[in-house]
Scaffold this motif. Structure first.
Motif, mmCIF file in Angstrom:
data_model
loop_
_atom_site.group_PDB
_atom_site.id
_atom_site.type_symbol
_atom_site.label_atom_id
_atom_site.label_comp_id
_atom_site.label_asym_id
_atom_site.label_seq_id
_atom_site.Cartn_x
_atom_site.Cartn_y
_atom_site.Cartn_z
ATOM 1 N N LYS A 120 27.007 46.700 30.731
ATOM 2 C CA LYS A 120 26.815 45.489 29.929
ATOM 3 C C LYS A 120 28.137 44.894 29.441
ATOM 4 C CE LYS A 120 22.225 46.868 28.309
ATOM 5 N NZ LYS A 120 21.391 47.206 27.122
ATOM 6 N N ASN A 121 29.187 45.678 29.472
ATOM 7 C CA ASN A 121 30.484 45.212 28.983
ATOM 8 C C ASN A 121 31.404 44.703 30.094
ATOM 9 O OD1 ASN A 121 29.972 45.896 26.238
ATOM 10 N ND2 ASN A 121 30.376 48.050 26.722
ATOM 11 N N TYR A 122 30.851 44.580 31.317
ATOM 12 C CA TYR A 122 31.696 44.052 32.391
ATOM 13 C C TYR A 122 32.033 42.596 32.066
ATOM 14 C CZ TYR A 122 33.847 43.391 36.891
ATOM 15 O OH TYR A 122 34.775 43.141 37.879
ATOM 16 N N PRO A 123 33.290 42.179 32.248
ATOM 17 C CA PRO A 123 33.716 40.836 31.805
ATOM 18 C C PRO A 123 33.015 39.687 32.527
ATOM 19 C CG PRO A 123 35.428 41.908 33.101
ATOM 20 C CD PRO A 123 34.405 42.953 32.818
ATOM 21 N N GLU A 124 32.880 38.580 31.781
ATOM 22 C CA GLU A 124 32.345 37.345 32.370
ATOM 23 C C GLU A 124 33.391 36.670 33.250
ATOM 24 O OE1 GLU A 124 30.236 34.753 29.387
ATOM 25 O OE2 GLU A 124 31.169 36.194 28.023
ATOM 26 N N LEU A 125 34.664 36.812 32.849
ATOM 27 C CA LEU A 125 35.763 36.153 33.558
ATOM 28 C C LEU A 125 36.873 37.156 33.865
ATOM 29 C CD1 LEU A 125 36.103 32.904 31.388
ATOM 30 C CD2 LEU A 125 34.976 33.105 33.603
ATOM 31 N N LEU A 126 37.432 37.048 35.068
ATOM 32 C CA LEU A 126 38.588 37.845 35.468
ATOM 33 C C LEU A 126 39.768 36.900 35.701
ATOM 34 C CD1 LEU A 126 36.930 40.157 38.159
ATOM 35 C CD2 LEU A 126 37.529 40.810 35.819
ATOM 36 N N VAL A 127 40.908 37.202 35.096
ATOM 37 C CA VAL A 127 42.128 36.438 35.354
ATOM 38 C C VAL A 127 43.018 37.318 36.226
ATOM 39 C CG1 VAL A 127 44.030 35.120 34.366
ATOM 40 C CG2 VAL A 127 41.910 35.408 33.060
ATOM 41 N N LEU A 128 43.157 36.940 37.490
ATOM 42 C CA LEU A 128 43.836 37.784 38.477
ATOM 43 C C LEU A 128 45.115 37.112 38.976
ATOM 44 C CD1 LEU A 128 40.747 38.837 40.643
ATOM 45 C CD2 LEU A 128 41.743 40.054 38.685
ATOM 46 N N GLU A 129 46.133 37.937 39.156
ATOM 47 C CA GLU A 129 47.424 37.463 39.650
ATOM 48 C C GLU A 129 47.533 37.792 41.136
ATOM 49 O OE1 GLU A 129 52.092 38.287 38.420
ATOM 50 O OE2 GLU A 129 50.488 38.800 37.004
ATOM 51 N N TYR A 130 47.876 36.783 41.953
ATOM 52 C CA TYR A 130 47.957 36.946 43.405
ATOM 53 C C TYR A 130 49.420 36.824 43.850
ATOM 54 C CZ TYR A 130 42.865 36.237 43.762
ATOM 55 O OH TYR A 130 41.497 36.348 43.641
ATOM 56 N N ALA A 131 49.993 37.920 44.344
ATOM 57 C CA ALA A 131 51.360 37.893 44.869
ATOM 58 C C ALA A 131 51.326 37.626 46.370
ATOM 59 C CB ALA A 131 52.063 39.212 44.582
ATOM 60 N N ALA A 132 52.427 37.073 46.869
ATOM 61 C CA ALA A 132 52.553 36.841 48.318
ATOM 62 C C ALA A 132 53.981 37.177 48.711
ATOM 63 C CB ALA A 132 52.205 35.393 48.669
ATOM 64 N N ASP A 133 54.309 38.465 48.640
ATOM 65 C CA ASP A 133 55.675 38.905 48.908
ATOM 66 C C ASP A 133 56.047 38.773 50.375
ATOM 67 O OD1 ASP A 133 55.550 39.539 46.268
ATOM 68 O OD2 ASP A 133 55.607 41.717 46.536
ATOM 69 N N LYS A 134 55.053 38.799 51.267
ATOM 70 C CA LYS A 134 55.314 38.669 52.703
ATOM 71 C C LYS A 134 54.118 37.982 53.365
ATOM 72 C CE LYS A 134 53.573 43.343 53.649
ATOM 73 N NZ LYS A 134 53.052 43.512 52.294
ATOM 74 N N PRO A 135 54.296 37.427 54.560
ATOM 75 C CA PRO A 135 53.191 36.750 55.244
ATOM 76 C C PRO A 135 51.980 37.660 55.395
ATOM 77 C CG PRO A 135 55.261 36.293 56.362
ATOM 78 C CD PRO A 135 55.567 37.331 55.325
ATOM 79 N N GLY A 136 50.805 37.114 55.114
ATOM 80 C CA GLY A 136 49.570 37.864 55.245
ATOM 81 C C GLY A 136 49.058 38.448 53.940
ATOM 82 N N ASP A 137 49.930 38.532 52.920
ATOM 83 C CA ASP A 137 49.510 39.116 51.639
ATOM 84 C C ASP A 137 48.365 38.335 51.006
ATOM 85 O OD1 ASP A 137 51.305 41.154 51.831
ATOM 86 O OD2 ASP A 137 52.654 40.450 50.249
ATOM 87 N N MET A 138 48.511 37.011 50.960
ATOM 88 C CA MET A 138 47.498 36.195 50.291
ATOM 89 C C MET A 138 46.155 36.267 51.017
ATOM 90 S SD MET A 138 47.000 34.328 47.610
ATOM 91 C CE MET A 138 48.599 33.747 47.056
ATOM 92 N N LYS A 139 46.212 36.257 52.326
ATOM 93 C CA LYS A 139 44.977 36.350 53.113
ATOM 94 C C LYS A 139 44.232 37.634 52.788
ATOM 95 C CE LYS A 139 43.263 36.008 57.866
ATOM 96 N NZ LYS A 139 43.650 35.865 59.294
ATOM 97 N N TYR A 140 44.974 38.745 52.659
ATOM 98 C CA TYR A 140 44.329 40.020 52.331
ATOM 99 C C TYR A 140 43.718 39.982 50.939
ATOM 100 C CZ TYR A 140 43.475 44.928 51.528
ATOM 101 O OH TYR A 140 42.853 46.119 51.228
ATOM 102 N N LEU A 141 44.467 39.481 49.964
ATOM 103 C CA LEU A 141 43.956 39.451 48.590
ATOM 104 C C LEU A 141 42.725 38.557 48.473
ATOM 105 C CD1 LEU A 141 47.297 39.314 46.554
ATOM 106 C CD2 LEU A 141 45.892 41.307 47.101
ATOM 107 N N LEU A 142 42.718 37.468 49.215
ATOM 108 C CA LEU A 142 41.554 36.571 49.192
ATOM 109 C C LEU A 142 40.347 37.198 49.884
ATOM 110 C CD1 LEU A 142 43.330 33.169 49.842
ATOM 111 C CD2 LEU A 142 42.072 33.799 47.778
ATOM 112 N N SER A 143 40.592 38.152 50.772
ATOM 113 C CA SER A 143 39.471 38.868 51.384
ATOM 114 C C SER A 143 38.825 39.827 50.384
ATOM 115 C CB SER A 143 39.940 39.636 52.628
ATOM 116 O OG SER A 143 40.709 40.771 52.274
#
Length: 431
Positions: A120-143
């Protein structure tokens, strides 16, 4: 499984030890990703994603400060923005677990949360930070997790990690993926003062909300200034304008336009969630920056330290120096080190910082081989050589810097994380 078992039979071989670690990391990544996706499917939280070359963590903290008064919000207090950290942020706050059993406990609790009685205490909203240190990082995080609201803070002409990309345009393209997959009803919150960021608006069908100092920003920052008494700076104040409404904002203990940008980004997110400007202004009073991001620290001999030692890029280094220039002090000492992972732009970027320093800094201290480029450029710009001190390593700099400090000094400390200037801050701060 058989491959891992065979490697475990010969753990005296360093190469095989490395392979075992790589295999275990892949297994952990796989399990975390599956558990994170299962958790998101079950609890359906709103997701605010934040990316950029600089300002991600500050924006994340400011967004959390605005939203958590009205909603149940979770955000990673550390720099959890990669393939391990982001799913861990989704699964829970496990900062109190230490030692060898950390991952077994995390995996067990996460599985129970996903399949057992509903939390019941799981958050309504998550604020997440997405890094893209190298090509392909963002695609993985979005998956792993796709946001409903995406914030792009700043990228600049020479982004951090650019040495791992074909060029700055490739960095922008990678980070721009964060807004590509937004739903039509989602919001893309973009920095209107960063041309590279603003150009990303063509890559989404979501609602666009821009923020910044420019007149064309949907949410505009005006009347910015640093508040300062006779002895030391107090914080920043400015106004936010949106849709014909204007509110004043005062935030103690934070400094620089970068923090005003973080506050404006959080205000844009607040508006997307239906908050009014008055409520947002009140909530921003609770905003505290992450450690090592322009913290004002009491130094030895009644000096003051602007601790911006967590990381550095050309854009953030210039922003820090702009703030340093604004604050009044008897004497200004800049302790600057290497800016890493900028590849072919290394010499150009460090020389530009050296020229800026020569305009107003009284004493320059550099740390690292690349930091020496800053010192050399300052000398060419007629900086007094007697007031320049160069050190190869932070351990060499600690005692000399401590001896240099006088009452009333304001000391800026900034470099990439690998230079470890946080150790110098610990050495020279008041006990």
């Amino acid at each position: 499984r058989y491959k891992l078992g065979a490697l475990l039979l010969d753990l005296k071989n360093p190469e095989k030890i490395l392979k075992v670690k790589e295999i275990l990391k892949k297994i952990l990544k796989y399990k975390l990703k599956k558990l994170a996706r299962l958790t998101l499917w079950r609890y359906r939280p709103g997701i605010i994603g934040v990316t950029g070359s600089v300002g991600k963590t500050s924006a994340k903290m400011a967004i959390a400060a605005v939203l958590k008064g009205e909603r149940l919000v979770r955000f990673a207090k550390g720099n959890f923005n990669n393939e391990i950290g982001l799913p861990l942020s989704i699964l829970g706050d496990y900062g109190d677990i230490k030692g060898f059993f950390f991952w077994p406990i995390v995996l067990y609790k996460s599985l129970w949360q996903a399949l057992g009685p509903k939390n019941k205490n799981y958050p309504e909203l998550l604020v997440l930070e997405y890094a893209a240190d190298k090509p392909g990082d963002m695609k993985y995080l979005l998956s792993v997790a796709r946001p409903n609201v995406s914030v792009v803070t700043a990228i600049g002409d020479i982004p951090v990690h650019v040495e791992f990309y074909a060029g700055p345009e490739e960095v922008a393209r990678e980070k721009g993926r964060l807004i590509e997959f937004l739903p039509v009803a989602g919001f893309a919150v973009l920095n209107s003062d960063d041309e590279v960021v603003l150009n990303l608006k063509e890559r989404t069908r979501a609602h666009i909300m821009t923020f910044g100092f420019s007149r064309n920003a949907n949410l505009r920052i005006t009347n910015y200034e640093i508040r300062q008494d006779e002895e030391k700076p107090i914080g920043i104040c400015f106004k936010l304008e949106y849709g014909g409404s204007v509110v004043p904002v005062k935030i103690d203990g934070v400094f620089g336009k970068a923090q005003a940008y973080a506050a404006a980004a959080s205000a844009a997110v607040g508006i997307a969630f239906g908050f009014n400007l008055v409520k947002i202004s009140e909530q921003l009073r609770n905003y505290k920056p992450a450690h090592g991001r322009m913290d004002l620290v009491e130094g030895q001999k009644n000096s003051l330290i602007l601790d911006d030692s967590y990381n550095a890029s050309p854009l953030s280094m210039k922003a820090a120096l702009d703030t340093f220039k604004e604050i009044k002090a008897k004497r200004k000492i800049a302790v600057l080190g290497d800016m890493t992972e900028i590849g072919q732009y290394t010499l150009e970027a460090h020389e530009e910082i050296g020229k800026l320093v020569a305009e107003f800094v009284d004493v320059l201290i550099t740390v690292g081989l690349k930091g020496k480029m800053i010192a050399d450029a300052a000398k060419k710009s007629k900086f007094n050589k007697k007031n320049i001190y160069e050190f190869a390593d932070v351990s060499d700099a600690k005692k000399p810097v401590e001896d240099l400090i006088r009452k009333g000094d304001l000391i800026l400390v900034k470099a990439s994380h690998s230079v470890r200037l946080n150790e110098l801050v610990e050495e020279i701060q008041a006990l």
